[in-house]
Each structure stands twice: as C-alpha cells, then as structure tokens.
Design an enzyme around this catalytic site. Structure first.
Site, PDB file in Angstrom:
ATOM      1  N   HIS A 110       0.833  -1.208   0.000  1.00  0.00           N
ATOM      2  CA  HIS A 110       0.000   0.000   0.000  1.00  0.00           C
ATOM      3  C   HIS A 110       0.870   1.261   0.000  1.00  0.00           C
ATOM      4  CE1 HIS A 110      -3.063  -2.833   1.361  1.00  0.00           C
ATOM      5  NE2 HIS A 110      -3.976  -1.894   1.169  1.00  0.00           N
ATOM      6  N   ASN A 141       8.630  -4.376   2.052  1.00  0.00           N
ATOM      7  CA  ASN A 141       7.242  -4.129   2.447  1.00  0.00           C
ATOM      8  C   ASN A 141       6.985  -4.523   3.901  1.00  0.00           C
ATOM      9  OD1 ASN A 141       4.481  -3.384   1.943  1.00  0.00           O
ATOM     10  ND2 ASN A 141       3.991  -5.554   1.747  1.00  0.00           N
TER      11      ASN A 141
END
Length: 175
Positions: A110, A141
């Site tokens: 995201h 991430n």
C-alpha cells in the site's frame, strides 16, 4: 495542545527516466525545441475522499498518493479484507491486476496504508484499489516500509494532522 503543522514526505516521485524532471527540454543543443508538456498535467487525479491518487496510466501505477492523517483517523474498527481490486476510475487496460502479482515475487504494498484507514470501512476498502498498490520486495514491504508506516502513526499521535505523500521511485530499468 498547540497547533502543529507537519508535512511528511515519504517519497516524492522523481521520474528521471522518460521526462527527466517535471519539465524537460527535448534538446539543449537546439534552442527552438519546445518544452514537453508538464508531466503533472498528464496524471489522472482521483479523489477517493480518504486519499488522492495521481495515477500515471503510462506506467500503470500511481505517481503518488496524498492524504491527511489525523489522530482520530487511527481510532476505529474497520476490518482489513485483503480484497485487492481495480480502481473503478482507472481504465481497466491501464491498471494492474491480480494476475500481475501472482508468483511475481512481489508483495502488493500500500502507498496509503490500510492501517491508516481504520476509521472507515469504505476508506479501508478503497485502500485496496490497485491504484494505491505498489509492487514491493517482501523484505522491504514487511520490514522498513512497515516500520516507516508505524512511525508515521506515532508522529500523528502528537500532531493535529500530518500531510503525507507517498509514491515510487522509478529507475531506468523500470521503464
């Protein structure tokens, strides 16, 4: 509490690959060459109420996302469903899809974190649009990016609000 204005830039997109800078001169040797169209004018701006996406359809990726985070945004019970889907405002032929990530070795990371959207189920669900997702190496991430997102939420607790910009940095091999 005194008003605190913090502007946090996680990443500002600098695309040195095709456009060089925000405005590019085609040829320094030829004074009659014109300046290419402003890169920002080529982006599709999509307002999802909770965050803004500046989408670059030529790269099938957000150039950046922008949102304001307030302490009250971090209080809520919206459920993370992991339902990744195409953004209804992006041409399906110019969007990433589930198949692009299948066995790719990349996480669907995201740009505007789902954890920042717990105050609204609608916002939580919109955070899973592919226009808000960036391919990220799993270690990045789940490591430093996750730590940075958590740190921003810590900073938010001591501020009236934070203005956040997040986006990729493309290298020449990414074009």
């Amino acid at each position: 509490m005194k008003k605190i204005s913090l502007y946090l830039i996680l990443f500002i997109v600098l695309l040195f690959t095709n456009c060089g800078s925000i405005k590019t001169i085609n040829s320094a040797a030829n004074e009659n060459e014109t300046i290419q169209t402003d890169y920002l004018a080529t982006l599709q701006l999509i307002d999802h109420d909770c965050y803004l996406v500046a989408y670059d359809s030529s790269k099938r990726h957000a150039a950046f996302v922008n949102y304001t985070l307030k302490p009250s945004d971090l209080k809520g019970s919206a459920k993370r469903k992991n339902n990744f889907k195409q953004d209804p405002y992006v041409n399906p032929n110019r969007s990433a899809q589930n198949e692009d990530y299948y066995k790719s070795g990349f996480d669907r990371g995201h740009l505007c974190p789902a954890a920042d959207m717990v105050n609204s189920q609608t916002c939580m669900d919109k955070s899973f649009y592919y226009s808000n997702i960036s391919p990220q190496l799993p270690g990045f991430n789940r490591g430093i990016w996750k730590k940075l997102e958590s740190k921003v939420r810590e900073w938010c607790a001591n501020a009236d609000s934070l203005k956040i910009y997040a986006g990729p940095i493309f290298s020449e091999s990414d074009t």
